[in-house]
Design an enzyme around this catalytic site. Structure first.
Site, PDB file in Angstrom:
ATOM      1  N   HIS A  83       0.629  -1.465  -0.103  1.00  0.00           N
ATOM      2  CA  HIS A  83      -0.043   0.037   0.051  1.00  0.00           C
ATOM      3  C   HIS A  83       0.934   1.358   0.003  1.00  0.00           C
ATOM      4  CE1 HIS A  83      -3.540  -2.643   0.767  1.00  0.00           C
ATOM      5  NE2 HIS A  83      -2.794  -3.180   1.974  1.00  0.00           N
TER       6      HIS A  83
HETATM    7  O1  RIB Z   1      -5.278  -0.299   4.531  1.00  0.00           O
HETATM    8  C1  RIB Z   1      -3.968  -0.171   4.201  1.00  0.00           C
HETATM    9  C2  RIB Z   1      -3.473   0.837   5.061  1.00  0.00           C
HETATM   10  O2  RIB Z   1      -3.570   0.747   6.520  1.00  0.00           O
HETATM   11  C3  RIB Z   1      -2.075   1.109   5.033  1.00  0.00           C
HETATM   12  O3  RIB Z   1      -1.400   2.206   5.320  1.00  0.00           O
HETATM   13  C4  RIB Z   1      -1.330   0.206   6.074  1.00  0.00           C
HETATM   14  O4  RIB Z   1      -0.076   0.410   6.740  1.00  0.00           O
HETATM   15  C5  RIB Z   1      -2.518   0.439   7.119  1.00  0.00           C
HETATM   16  O5  RIB Z   1      -1.932   1.694   7.847  1.00  0.00           O
END
Ligand code: RIB
Ligand code: CA
Length: 312
Positions: free
Chosen positions: A241
């Protein structure tokens, strides 16, 4: 001229790779890193940030602790994904670099009020509590922000912590609504993008092949971090992500999106934290965000791998 950024983050293995990518890129100047409560509690995220900076040999980076809970309600964490430390998969020594005395919210306000207007970019990788609190305390900072690039939300991809909501938004929907409505230019990198960026075996092996402490840590983090999503989605690897936020700064051409209205559900329990993006323009609501939908995944990993290989 390097882009001056503040990274607001809740490490998190994927946050760690985003921080390392920023540290490895001369196009970026990190003015400070602010710790958010999210994947794990604040006492761990602020320590994890310092561990990550020292892994990269950057004990000069100024790290600030922020809010330890969302603006409303209790903190929701994700140890089931990230492990009890938040960065399970690699063992790093306790940090020796200092945590700054100033609160992260004060640092964000003071930096935006001190630096010339339009020169500071906010890169948010976790729940938006710190930035929303700063905007509430000092609304005048909104007009001084160059841009906000935020990992969060989802549209066609749905949610990852509920059927409707992505984790960062779900943890503090009120904060997300404040940030999305503040008027600053916003780029949103949602699950619609990050679920197209998967940690395959060969991609993880490329990091371990560095033969460096950074490469070993990154490979270990990814092998740990992906296991939850591999089991959940039945995919070869897990979605990566947060590094997409930094990759967007470096190579925006890797991403395709649409300027549209994005609102946040803050009332309904069923859809709390849902990002309602008017992708098809069926309302006349203000088009407040550039909402990304596509990514060149190979191009992203080529950039990430090359840049992280520079860190020794
Ligand atoms: O849903 C993914 C996000 O939530 C990313 O930033 C992960 O690190 C968590 O913070
Ligand atoms: Ca994160």
């Amino acid at each position: 001229m390097a882009e001056k950024i503040i990274i607001d983050t809740d490490p998190g293995q994927d946050d760690a790779l985003a921080i390392l990518l920023a540290l490895a890129s001369p196009e970026i100047e990190i003015v400070g890193i602010t710790a958010a409560a999210g994947n794990v509690p604040l006492t761990l995220t602020e320590k994890n940030i310092r561990k990550i900076c020292e892994l990269a040999g950057r004990s000069d980076i100024r790290v600030y602790a922020g809010c330890d809970r969302p603006m409303e309600g209790a903190l929701v964490t994700a140890e089931y994904v990230h492990g009890w430390t938040g960065i399970d998969g690699a063992t790093l020594p306790d940090p020796t670099m200092p945590l700054q005395d100033r609160h992260a919210v004060d640092f964000i306000i003071e930096t935006l009020m001190r630096e010339p207007e339009g020169t500071i970019t906010l890169c948010t990788l976790g729940p938006l509590t710190n930035l929303a609190t700063a905007l509430t305390r000092a609304p005048e900072i909104a007009g001084r922000i160059r841009r906000i690039v935020s990992m969060g939300g989802g549209l066609f991809e749905g949610g990852n912590i509920t059927p409707a909501a992505e984790f960062n938004i779900y943890v503090d929907p009120k904060a997300a609504a404040i940030v999305f409505g503040c008027g600053a230019p916003i780029v949103i990198i949602p699950l619609d993008v990050t679920h197209k960026v998967l940690t395959t075996r060969s991609r993880v092996a490329a990091f371990r092949d560095f033969g460096t402490a950074v490469g070993e840590a990154v490979a270990g983090w990814l092998e740990y971090f992906e296991r939850f999503d591999v089991a959940k989605y039945g995919s070869e690897g897990g979605p990566l992500h947060d590094p997409n936020v930094i990759a967007y700064l470096l190579k925006p051409e890797l991403y395709v999106g649409r300027q549209c209205n994005v609102e946040v559900e803050t009332v309904s329990e069923l859809t709390r934290g849902m990002t309602v993006a008017d992708w098809w323009g069926v309302t006349d609501r203000r088009k407040n965000a550039l909402f990304m939908g596509q990514v060149d995944a190979d191009g992203f990993f080529a950039l990430l791998t090359e840049r992280l290989s520079r860190l020794r």
